[in-house]
Design a protein around this motif. Structure first.
Motif, PDB file in Angstrom:
ATOM      1  N   TYR A 115       7.680  27.149  45.891  1.00 16.75           N
ATOM      2  CA  TYR A 115       8.923  27.255  45.140  1.00 16.75           C
ATOM      3  C   TYR A 115       8.787  26.548  43.792  1.00 16.75           C
ATOM      4  N   PHE A 116       8.238  25.350  43.828  1.00 20.13           N
ATOM      5  CA  PHE A 116       8.041  24.560  42.603  1.00 20.13           C
ATOM      6  C   PHE A 116       7.084  25.276  41.655  1.00 20.13           C
ATOM      7  N   MET A 117       5.990  25.804  42.204  1.00 19.74           N
ATOM      8  CA  MET A 117       5.010  26.502  41.371  1.00 19.74           C
ATOM      9  C   MET A 117       5.591  27.762  40.744  1.00 19.74           C
ATOM     10  N   GLY A 118       6.470  28.438  41.471  1.00 18.03           N
ATOM     11  CA  GLY A 118       7.094  29.637  40.924  1.00 18.03           C
ATOM     12  C   GLY A 118       7.874  29.336  39.662  1.00 18.03           C
ATOM     13  N   TYR A 119       8.677  28.274  39.711  1.00 20.52           N
ATOM     14  CA  TYR A 119       9.441  27.885  38.526  1.00 20.52           C
ATOM     15  C   TYR A 119       8.523  27.431  37.397  1.00 20.52           C
ATOM     16  N   SER A 120       7.441  26.733  37.733  1.00 25.64           N
ATOM     17  CA  SER A 120       6.504  26.277  36.704  1.00 25.64           C
ATOM     18  C   SER A 120       5.829  27.451  36.017  1.00 25.64           C
ATOM     19  N   LEU A 121       5.411  28.427  36.821  1.00 22.26           N
ATOM     20  CA  LEU A 121       4.771  29.613  36.242  1.00 22.26           C
ATOM     21  C   LEU A 121       5.691  30.304  35.244  1.00 22.26           C
ATOM     22  N   ILE A 122       6.934  30.484  35.623  1.00 24.67           N
ATOM     23  CA  ILE A 122       7.875  31.193  34.748  1.00 24.67           C
ATOM     24  C   ILE A 122       8.247  30.349  33.534  1.00 24.67           C
ATOM     25  N   GLY A 123       8.619  29.091  33.772  1.00 26.32           N
ATOM     26  CA  GLY A 123       9.068  28.236  32.672  1.00 26.32           C
ATOM     27  C   GLY A 123       7.994  28.012  31.617  1.00 26.32           C
ATOM     28  N   PHE A 124       6.817  27.587  32.051  1.00 22.46           N
ATOM     29  CA  PHE A 124       5.739  27.333  31.092  1.00 22.46           C
ATOM     30  C   PHE A 124       5.155  28.637  30.554  1.00 22.46           C
ATOM     31  N   GLY A 125       5.314  29.730  31.317  1.00 26.94           N
ATOM     32  CA  GLY A 125       4.904  31.034  30.808  1.00 26.94           C
ATOM     33  C   GLY A 125       5.773  31.464  29.635  1.00 26.94           C
ATOM     34  N   LEU A 126       7.088  31.257  29.767  1.00 28.73           N
ATOM     35  CA  LEU A 126       7.997  31.590  28.664  1.00 28.73           C
ATOM     36  C   LEU A 126       7.715  30.719  27.444  1.00 28.73           C
ATOM     37  N   LEU A 127       7.359  29.453  27.667  1.00 27.15           N
ATOM     38  CA  LEU A 127       7.010  28.576  26.551  1.00 27.15           C
ATOM     39  C   LEU A 127       5.741  29.070  25.854  1.00 27.15           C
ATOM     40  N   LEU A 128       4.771  29.521  26.628  1.00 30.01           N
ATOM     41  CA  LEU A 128       3.554  30.107  26.044  1.00 30.01           C
ATOM     42  C   LEU A 128       3.897  31.351  25.242  1.00 30.01           C
ATOM     43  N   GLY A 129       4.793  32.178  25.768  1.00 32.49           N
ATOM     44  CA  GLY A 129       5.197  33.383  25.051  1.00 32.49           C
ATOM     45  C   GLY A 129       5.868  33.053  23.733  1.00 32.49           C
ATOM     46  N   TYR A 130       6.728  32.030  23.743  1.00 31.18           N
ATOM     47  CA  TYR A 130       7.393  31.616  22.506  1.00 31.18           C
ATOM     48  C   TYR A 130       6.378  31.092  21.502  1.00 31.18           C
ATOM     49  N   ALA A 131       5.427  30.276  21.975  1.00 33.84           N
ATOM     50  CA  ALA A 131       4.424  29.703  21.078  1.00 33.84           C
ATOM     51  C   ALA A 131       3.593  30.800  20.429  1.00 33.84           C
ATOM     52  N   ASP A 132       3.220  31.807  21.204  1.00 36.64           N
ATOM     53  CA  ASP A 132       2.414  32.902  20.662  1.00 36.64           C
ATOM     54  C   ASP A 132       3.231  33.742  19.685  1.00 36.64           C
ATOM     55  N   TRP A 133       4.493  33.997  20.028  1.00 39.17           N
ATOM     56  CA  TRP A 133       5.374  34.750  19.134  1.00 39.17           C
ATOM     57  C   TRP A 133       5.580  33.990  17.828  1.00 39.17           C
ATOM     58  N   ARG A 134       5.805  32.693  17.919  1.00 37.37           N
ATOM     59  CA  ARG A 134       6.016  31.872  16.720  1.00 37.37           C
ATOM     60  C   ARG A 134       4.759  31.834  15.853  1.00 37.37           C
ATOM     61  N   TYR A 135       3.602  31.731  16.505  1.00 34.18           N
ATOM     62  CA  TYR A 135       2.349  31.733  15.736  1.00 34.18           C
ATOM     63  C   TYR A 135       2.187  33.056  14.993  1.00 34.18           C
ATOM     64  N   THR A 136       2.445  34.172  15.683  1.00 34.88           N
ATOM     65  CA  THR A 136       2.306  35.496  15.056  1.00 34.88           C
ATOM     66  C   THR A 136       3.241  35.635  13.864  1.00 34.88           C
ATOM     67  N   ARG A 137       4.463  35.166  14.024  1.00 35.13           N
ATOM     68  CA  ARG A 137       5.459  35.313  12.962  1.00 35.13           C
ATOM     69  C   ARG A 137       5.186  34.394  11.778  1.00 35.13           C
ATOM     70  N   LYS A 138       4.677  33.179  12.053  1.00 36.35           N
ATOM     71  CA  LYS A 138       4.547  32.178  11.000  1.00 36.35           C
ATOM     72  C   LYS A 138       3.152  32.103  10.385  1.00 36.35           C
ATOM     73  N   TYR A 139       2.117  32.345  11.199  1.00 35.83           N
ATOM     74  CA  TYR A 139       0.760  32.070  10.727  1.00 35.83           C
ATOM     75  C   TYR A 139      -0.187  33.272  10.745  1.00 35.83           C
ATOM     76  N   ALA A 140       0.232  34.390  11.317  1.00 33.66           N
ATOM     77  CA  ALA A 140      -0.696  35.507  11.516  1.00 33.66           C
ATOM     78  C   ALA A 140      -1.348  35.976  10.221  1.00 33.66           C
ATOM     79  N   ASN A 141      -0.637  35.890   9.105  1.00 36.92           N
ATOM     80  CA  ASN A 141      -1.173  36.366   7.832  1.00 36.92           C
ATOM     81  C   ASN A 141      -1.699  35.237   6.951  1.00 36.92           C
ATOM     82  N   ASP A 142      -1.786  34.047   7.520  1.00 36.78           N
ATOM     83  CA  ASP A 142      -2.288  32.894   6.775  1.00 36.78           C
ATOM     84  C   ASP A 142      -3.812  32.837   6.944  1.00 36.78           C
ATOM     85  N   THR A 143      -4.528  33.183   5.896  1.00 34.26           N
ATOM     86  CA  THR A 143      -5.994  33.249   5.969  1.00 34.26           C
ATOM     87  C   THR A 143      -6.603  31.902   6.322  1.00 34.26           C
TER      88      THR A 143
END
Length: 274
Positions: A115-143
């Motif tokens: 049960y604990f691992m299920g919440y960890s997978l989802i919660g930290f997974g969403l944080l990873l998704g946000y971090a990747d989305w933010r990187y793409t939006r902010k830094y993807a075109n920064d040479t």
């Protein structure tokens, strides 16, 4: 252990150790589909040693240069990029070492439920998704960002990644996932994030395996050496293949496929252990 158990568990460990999907959560899936008993500490040490061999072999040339640079810095020869990265790995490992010693017993007991691992997978997974989305939006075109590597991490980036790595002690978090998340949030490109995460795994696996070895030595038991050797080899081979493939495609595919997978897996664990 049956040989099918040895093969399946070793491959699961090797294939998931360096992906941002949590190897511990995948090992927890095994009892849901089988009646296999817990593999025990000795087997855990063997497969983690296999993962360690894989990452050391993959980065063998880099590690040789890092060791030379680090020793040179100790002997007063100055700080070159290799020495700087070696010190970065050391400093970023300190938080997880300290926290691990402080909460080891809590992690191994009350936090290891599905049960604990299920919440960890989802919660930290969403944080990873946000971090990747933010990187793409902010830094993807920064040479400058895209061309930078792990040798150019700032002190702030190193500290933040190290502090985030301590969260990997929470079952279901994924050590590689949380360190890559931190690096992306700090503006490090995907490939450099993954490479630094993999290099950071070396001292962490050594520390964790060392603590487990101490526990095993205090509980004498017969050791199936041949099975452990096979498990180590399978874990090393699958982990090496995983590292090569992950680094080859991560710049193109990003983290979102892993985020989706984590959410699905987390939801399944919550459903199974509800």
């Amino acid at each position: 252990m049956q040989w099918i158990e040895v093969v399946v568990l070793a491959l699961i460990q090797g294939l998931t150790e360096f992906l941002p999907v949590s190897s511990s959560a995948h090992l927890l899936l095994v009892p849901l589909f089988t009646d296999w008993p817990d593999q025990g500490l000795v087997f855990d040490i063997a497969v983690h040693f296999g993962s360690l061999l894989a990452v050391i072999f993959y980065f063998r040339r880099d590690l040789a240069a890092l060791i030379r640079g680090w020793l040179g810095s100790l002997l007063g020869r100055g700080i070159n990029p290799e020495a700087r990265l070696a010190w970065a790995i050391i400093w970023a490992t300190i938080p997880v070492g300290i926290v691990g010693l402080l909460i080891k017993d809590v992690v191994e007991t009350s936090m290891r439920s599905g049960y604990f691992m299920g919440y960890s997978l989802i919660g930290f997974g969403l944080l990873l998704g946000y971090a990747d989305w933010r990187y793409t939006r902010k830094y993807a075109n920064d040479t400058a960002v895209n061309n930078a590597d792990e040798y150019h991490l700032s002190k702030t980036q190193i500290i933040v990644i190290g502090l985030f790595q301590a969260l990997a002690l929470i079952p279901g978090t994924s050590r590689s996932g949380i360190t890559i998340t931190a690096a992306l949030l700090m503006g490090v490109n995907r490939e450099a994030s993954a490479r630094f995460s993999f290099l950071l795994s070396i001292p962490v696996i050594v520390l964790a395996a060392g603590l487990q070895t101490v526990d095993v030595m205090m509980q004498p038991m017969p050791i199936p050496w041949f099975q452990l050797l096979v498990a180590t080899a399978l874990s090393a081979l699958s982990a090496y293949i995983c590292i090569r493939l992950f680094l080859a495609v991560i710049r193109r595919i990003g983290m979102q496929p892993f985020v989706f997978y984590r959410i699905v897996l987390g939801a399944y664990l919550l459903y199974s252990f509800y």
